[in-house]
Write an enzyme that holds these catalytic residues in place. Structure first.
Site, PDB file in Angstrom:
ATOM      1  N   ARG A   6       4.029 -86.302   0.790  1.00  0.00           N
ATOM      2  CA  ARG A   6       4.052 -86.028   1.696  1.00  0.00           C
ATOM      3  C   ARG A   6       5.589 -84.787   0.990  1.00  0.00           C
ATOM      4  O   ARG A   6       4.824 -83.765   1.628  1.00  0.00           O
ATOM      5  CB  ARG A   6       3.821 -86.455   3.325  1.00  0.00           C
ATOM      6  CG  ARG A   6       2.166 -86.349   2.815  1.00  0.00           C
ATOM      7  CD  ARG A   6       1.173 -85.641   2.745  1.00  0.00           C
ATOM      8  NE  ARG A   6      -0.272 -86.316   2.841  1.00  0.00           N
ATOM      9  CZ  ARG A   6      -0.784 -87.391   2.576  1.00  0.00           C
ATOM     10  NH1 ARG A   6      -0.301 -87.989   1.276  1.00  0.00           N
ATOM     11  NH2 ARG A   6      -1.735 -87.934   3.124  1.00  0.00           N
ATOM     12  N   ASP A  18      27.747 -98.458  17.020  1.00  0.00           N
ATOM     13  CA  ASP A  18      27.218 -98.438  18.616  1.00  0.00           C
ATOM     14  C   ASP A  18      27.661 -99.706  19.410  1.00  0.00           C
ATOM     15  O   ASP A  18      28.541-100.376  18.879  1.00  0.00           O
ATOM     16  CB  ASP A  18      25.588 -98.613  18.988  1.00  0.00           C
ATOM     17  CG  ASP A  18      25.230 -97.995  19.726  1.00  0.00           C
ATOM     18  OD1 ASP A  18      24.670 -96.832  20.083  1.00  0.00           O
ATOM     19  OD2 ASP A  18      25.358 -98.562  21.276  1.00  0.00           O
ATOM     20  N   CYS A  22      25.330 -88.187  30.864  1.00  0.00           N
ATOM     21  CA  CYS A  22      23.164 -87.218  30.873  1.00  0.00           C
ATOM     22  C   CYS A  22      22.879 -88.987  32.080  1.00  0.00           C
ATOM     23  O   CYS A  22      21.989 -89.170  32.782  1.00  0.00           O
ATOM     24  CB  CYS A  22      22.369 -88.260  30.356  1.00  0.00           C
ATOM     25  SG  CYS A  22      22.418 -86.880  28.518  1.00  0.00           S
TER      26      CYS A  22
END
Ligand SMILES: [Zn+2]
Length: 249
Positions: free
Chosen positions: A9, A57, A184
């Site tokens: 695709r 991380d 956040c």
């Protein structure tokens, strides 16, 4: 050929083609942070057939992450984020090599990681890390795709010193105000807001790797409540402490 079937695709796109697919296959991207942003960007890059993703991380998967960090599942709660992210990405595309760098990385570690990558995605959630990632990218002369999201606001910036800059630090001459920024955890965030910015980071990375039109030097700001985007053209600051003329004449 299974690769052709997998990537059909996008290979069918004139801008990608077989040659572009090979470029992605030969590319390596460093992703700093696999939270809300990285959790959206990393699977798109693995899915697209990047040759190598390097993840760093410091966290473990927390129950409160699952509202937006869709790389993880309920069973991952309590696990090391890098291990859980690696399992998830390998299950998606075993052809993508995943390298894990447990953080926190110091400046030397970040610089080595940036040097080993073709470009860097900053998916971190705090200013000290963002500035450190920017320093590494400037020193290694690697393009940086920076993302941030809080409340209903998203921000996407592409910085490429190879095209004359600016760098991320040119944006924030006043470090004190940046360091006082909210998180956040305090201010809140909706999953699709951070997921959209992470997805756009993956898109910018793919475009940079394929040599397509780049938004380098542009900062895009999104208000997800009213759906409006604003684009700011950024200029390199000759006095910038990171990329300024004193450092890079
Ligand atoms: Zn700068």
């Amino acid at each position: 050929m299974s690769a052709l079937a997998r990537y059909r695709r996008q290979i069918v796109l004139r801008e990608v083609g077989v040659n572009g697919q090979q470029l992605l296959r030969d590319s390596s991207v460093l992703i700093v942070g696999v939270g809300g942003l990285g959790s959206a960007a990393a699977p798109y890059l693995a899915g697209a057939g990047l040759g190598r993703l390097v993840l760093t991380d410091i966290d473990r998967v927390d129950l409160s992450n699952l509202q937006r960090q869709l790389l993880y599942r309920q069973a991952d709660v309590g696990r090391d984020k890098l291990a859980a992210a690696s399992d998830s990405l390998r299950a998606l595309n075993p052809d993508c090599e995943i390298e894990l760098l447990p953080g926190p990385l110091d400046d030397a570690g970040l610089l080595a990681a940036a040097r080993g990558a073709d470009l860097v995605l900053d998916c971190s959630d705090n200013f000290p890390t963002r500035f450190a990632v920017n320093r590494a990218c400037v020193a290694a002369r690697k393009p940086l795709v920076s993302g941030a999201a809080i409340r209903f606001e998203g921000q996407l910036g592409v910085f490429d010193l190879r095209r004359g800059g600016p760098c991320y630090a040119c944006l924030y001459p006043d470090l004190d105000s940046a360091e006082a920024a909210e998180t956040c955890e305090e201010a809140g965030i909706l999953g699709p807001v951070v997921g959209t910015i992470g997805s756009l980071q993956a898109l910018s990375a793919i475009k940079l790797l394929l040599g397509l039109a780049s938004e380098a030097g542009t900062l895009r700001l999104w208000n997800a409540l009213d759906g409006q985007w604003r684009s700011l053209k950024l200029r390199r600051d000759p006095q910038c402490p990171v990329c300024g003329l004193a450092q890079h004449p």
